[in-house]
Write a protein that holds these residues in place. Sequence first.
Motif, PDB file in Angstrom:
ATOM      1  N   THR A  28       2.718  11.941   0.997  1.00  0.00           N
ATOM      2  CA  THR A  28       3.902  12.590   1.538  1.00  0.00           C
ATOM      3  C   THR A  28       3.550  13.910   2.204  1.00  0.00           C
ATOM      4  OG1 THR A  28       5.104  11.621  -0.284  1.00  0.00           O
ATOM      5  CG2 THR A  28       6.214  13.329   0.962  1.00  0.00           C
ATOM      6  N   HIS A  32       3.321  15.469   6.370  1.00  0.00           N
ATOM      7  CA  HIS A  32       4.161  16.511   6.947  1.00  0.00           C
ATOM      8  C   HIS A  32       3.438  17.225   8.076  1.00  0.00           C
ATOM      9  CE1 HIS A  32       7.931  16.922   4.634  1.00  0.00           C
ATOM     10  NE2 HIS A  32       7.287  16.105   3.841  1.00  0.00           N
ATOM     11  N   ASN A 109      16.104   0.906  13.061  1.00  0.00           N
ATOM     12  CA  ASN A 109      16.582   2.235  13.426  1.00  0.00           C
ATOM     13  C   ASN A 109      17.048   2.934  12.158  1.00  0.00           C
ATOM     14  OD1 ASN A 109      17.584   4.425  14.754  1.00  0.00           O
ATOM     15  ND2 ASN A 109      19.430   3.409  15.495  1.00  0.00           N
ATOM     16  N   TYR A 111      18.963   6.895  10.907  1.00  0.00           N
ATOM     17  CA  TYR A 111      19.421   8.214  11.355  1.00  0.00           C
ATOM     18  C   TYR A 111      19.983   9.036  10.211  1.00  0.00           C
ATOM     19  CZ  TYR A 111      23.546   5.252  11.631  1.00  0.00           C
ATOM     20  OH  TYR A 111      24.536   4.350  11.343  1.00  0.00           O
ATOM     21  N   ALA A 112      19.811   8.577   8.966  1.00  0.00           N
ATOM     22  CA  ALA A 112      20.428   9.288   7.848  1.00  0.00           C
ATOM     23  C   ALA A 112      19.449  10.187   7.104  1.00  0.00           C
ATOM     24  CB  ALA A 112      21.049   8.289   6.883  1.00  0.00           C
ATOM     25  N   PRO A 114      16.110  13.023   6.898  1.00  0.00           N
ATOM     26  CA  PRO A 114      15.693  14.163   7.734  1.00  0.00           C
ATOM     27  C   PRO A 114      14.578  13.804   8.722  1.00  0.00           C
ATOM     28  CG  PRO A 114      15.641  14.732   5.412  1.00  0.00           C
ATOM     29  CD  PRO A 114      15.829  13.274   5.480  1.00  0.00           C
ATOM     30  N   ASN A 115      13.788  12.774   8.393  1.00  0.00           N
ATOM     31  CA  ASN A 115      12.727  12.370   9.305  1.00  0.00           C
ATOM     32  C   ASN A 115      12.929  10.905   9.665  1.00  0.00           C
ATOM     33  OD1 ASN A 115      11.249  14.855   9.264  1.00  0.00           O
ATOM     34  ND2 ASN A 115      10.680  14.314   7.179  1.00  0.00           N
ATOM     35  N   GLN A 182      21.220  17.723  10.241  1.00  0.00           N
ATOM     36  CA  GLN A 182      22.611  17.669   9.791  1.00  0.00           C
ATOM     37  C   GLN A 182      23.386  16.480  10.365  1.00  0.00           C
ATOM     38  OE1 GLN A 182      23.792  19.834   7.606  1.00  0.00           O
ATOM     39  NE2 GLN A 182      22.233  21.419   7.599  1.00  0.00           N
ATOM     40  N   TYR A 184      24.007  13.280  13.176  1.00  0.00           N
ATOM     41  CA  TYR A 184      23.206  12.386  14.007  1.00  0.00           C
ATOM     42  C   TYR A 184      23.629  12.370  15.465  1.00  0.00           C
ATOM     43  CZ  TYR A 184      27.076   9.209  12.980  1.00  0.00           C
ATOM     44  OH  TYR A 184      28.311   8.653  12.836  1.00  0.00           O
TER      45      TYR A 184
ATOM     46  N   ASN B  25      19.326  -0.263   3.591  1.00  0.00           N
ATOM     47  CA  ASN B  25      18.752   0.849   4.342  1.00  0.00           C
ATOM     48  C   ASN B  25      19.462   1.079   5.662  1.00  0.00           C
ATOM     49  OD1 ASN B  25      16.927   1.791   2.599  1.00  0.00           O
ATOM     50  ND2 ASN B  25      15.111   1.056   3.679  1.00  0.00           N
ATOM     51  N   ARG B  26      20.177   0.065   6.154  1.00  0.00           N
ATOM     52  CA  ARG B  26      20.859   0.281   7.426  1.00  0.00           C
ATOM     53  C   ARG B  26      22.373   0.297   7.259  1.00  0.00           C
ATOM     54  NH1 ARG B  26      18.766  -4.812  10.898  1.00  0.00           N
ATOM     55  NH2 ARG B  26      16.698  -4.022  10.491  1.00  0.00           N
ATOM     56  N   ASN B  28      24.276   2.972   6.169  1.00  0.00           N
ATOM     57  CA  ASN B  28      24.751   4.242   6.723  1.00  0.00           C
ATOM     58  C   ASN B  28      26.259   4.426   6.601  1.00  0.00           C
ATOM     59  OD1 ASN B  28      22.208   5.302   7.628  1.00  0.00           O
ATOM     60  ND2 ASN B  28      22.250   3.662   9.132  1.00  0.00           N
ATOM     61  N   GLY B  31      27.883   7.566   7.646  1.00  0.00           N
ATOM     62  CA  GLY B  31      26.812   8.226   8.369  1.00  0.00           C
ATOM     63  C   GLY B  31      25.601   8.597   7.566  1.00  0.00           C
ATOM     64  N   PHE B  32      25.697   8.679   6.251  1.00  0.00           N
ATOM     65  CA  PHE B  32      24.495   9.082   5.508  1.00  0.00           C
ATOM     66  C   PHE B  32      24.279   8.367   4.179  1.00  0.00           C
ATOM     67  CE2 PHE B  32      26.277  11.568   2.038  1.00  0.00           C
ATOM     68  CZ  PHE B  32      27.556  11.828   2.506  1.00  0.00           C
ATOM     69  N   ASN B  34      23.081   5.652   2.039  1.00  0.00           N
ATOM     70  CA  ASN B  34      22.288   4.428   1.968  1.00  0.00           C
ATOM     71  C   ASN B  34      21.956   4.154   0.511  1.00  0.00           C
ATOM     72  OD1 ASN B  34      22.122   3.867   4.713  1.00  0.00           O
ATOM     73  ND2 ASN B  34      20.406   5.245   4.965  1.00  0.00           N
ATOM     74  N   GLU B 132      12.407  14.527   0.068  1.00  0.00           N
ATOM     75  CA  GLU B 132      12.681  14.146   1.447  1.00  0.00           C
ATOM     76  C   GLU B 132      12.980  15.380   2.305  1.00  0.00           C
ATOM     77  OE1 GLU B 132      15.338  10.641   3.292  1.00  0.00           O
ATOM     78  OE2 GLU B 132      16.452  12.336   2.530  1.00  0.00           O
ATOM     79  N   LEU B 141      22.842  20.262   0.996  1.00  0.00           N
ATOM     80  CA  LEU B 141      22.692  18.941   1.612  1.00  0.00           C
ATOM     81  C   LEU B 141      22.093  17.958   0.607  1.00  0.00           C
ATOM     82  CD1 LEU B 141      22.940  17.682   4.548  1.00  0.00           C
ATOM     83  CD2 LEU B 141      20.484  17.938   4.636  1.00  0.00           C
ATOM     84  N   LYS B 145      23.898  14.609  -0.897  1.00  0.00           N
ATOM     85  CA  LYS B 145      23.300  13.276  -0.781  1.00  0.00           C
ATOM     86  C   LYS B 145      23.094  12.654  -2.150  1.00  0.00           C
ATOM     87  CE  LYS B 145      21.104  13.169   3.690  1.00  0.00           C
ATOM     88  NZ  LYS B 145      19.854  13.086   4.434  1.00  0.00           N
TER      89      LYS B 145
END
Lengths: 272, 169
Positions: A28, A32, A109, A111-112, A114-115, A182, A184, B25-26, B28, B31-32, B34, B132, B141, B145
């Motif tokens: 991990t 970074h 894909n 988008y939730a 941070p990376n 924050q 997307y 995992n998809r 969402n 929006g966040f 999972n 993460e 945040l 989560k």
Amino acid sequence: MQQIINFIIRYKITLLYLLLLFISLGFTIDSHSYHRSKYLNSANLISGSIYNASEGITHYFKLGEENKKLVEENRQLRNLLFNKGMDDTLELDTTAIDFIIRSAKVIKNSYASPNNYLTINKGTNHGIKQDMGVITAQGILGIVEHTSKKYASVQSILNMKSNINAKIKNTNYFGSLIWDGQRYDQVKLEDIPRLVPLLVGDTIVTGAMSSIFPENIPIGTIKKFNLNESKSFYSIDVELFNDMTNVKNAYIIYNKNRPEILQLEAEIANDE
Amino acid sequence: MTSNYYFINFIRFTLLVLVQVLVFNRLNFFGFINPMPYILFLYWYPIKENRSVFIFIGFLLGLCIDFFSDTMALHAASTVTIAYLRPTIMRFVFGVNYEFQSFKLSNTTRVQQITFLTLLIIAHHVIFFALENFSFSNLLLILKKVIFTGIATLILCLLFGSLFSVKKE
């Protein structure tokens, strides 16, 4: 010696746990840095083919929508073509072009987190290499980070490690585009000097500083801007043109001049 | 009997990994969110098994998920931790009963089962989201989560749990 062995036997479970924990933390933290661990990415054969198979099933449900997007893109291109006063054919000298465009499909894909990374269904077999730019018809998507033979993983612009050169359209003021993890649909543009006249709704495009993207690829519009702590630069919230939750067809851009540019930059670095 | 046991666990492992990476995992949600119902594997895993094997399997499970979701080794770090902590949590939830040879998860009360599952999920999610984000500046945040994803995971785990409950004598 006896005691050491006894100690190891007594605490073997804790030791095993600590060993495995350090291995995973090592992966991990190592990743970074700019280039991530080579093996732990979804561009490998197994996960790539599983995602590809699942994509083969689900993409039928989105065909209508994708079709609309493609027609809209064609409309824009035709608009450009006819209004430049040309026929419907353009002469293209293939030896003189700077950018090579390839197409690919996004098969994974996210988008939730941070990376975020995307996976596309083209790899080294199709000429995809690290550090090529990835865009859609609406705007930029990210940069290729890892490739396998048939797949590639793309560092999305929704990635806190991402840093892309961007500027305000029709000016030469450029800054760097980052993401704060924050929302997307929003990214941040930093380092635009205070003296630049800004308006909410101004368009942000890619800048000429980068050897990855061509200049003037749309990114988004200004939603809000404030001065940062030092009061000399703006911190701008940019609303993306691209709907990052729904991307399917992507284009990969390769700048043929990039090796030359990189070599020049390396020479400058060596001289100093 | 024993080979059947390994077979069931193997199938469970594969199915949970696939369901996790292809569906959850998809998801969402909002929006966040999972959810991560693959934790159920560590919840269902037989209690009397060798501990070091269990920790190693936990590591492997996390690594498989990481393989698919480009999360470096975050899942592996969190699963290996809860695999290590599981006996401690069990002793906390079930008391001394858990030491007995005849102890079975299905013999305990519903509240105990849910508490056990919740503690596993909380431990997993705290480690996962803290690593993460990798900074304490995003504490709010992370908290957001952990709480929302944790609730979603718990609900899904309970649903899965009642769907595929082990009905053995």
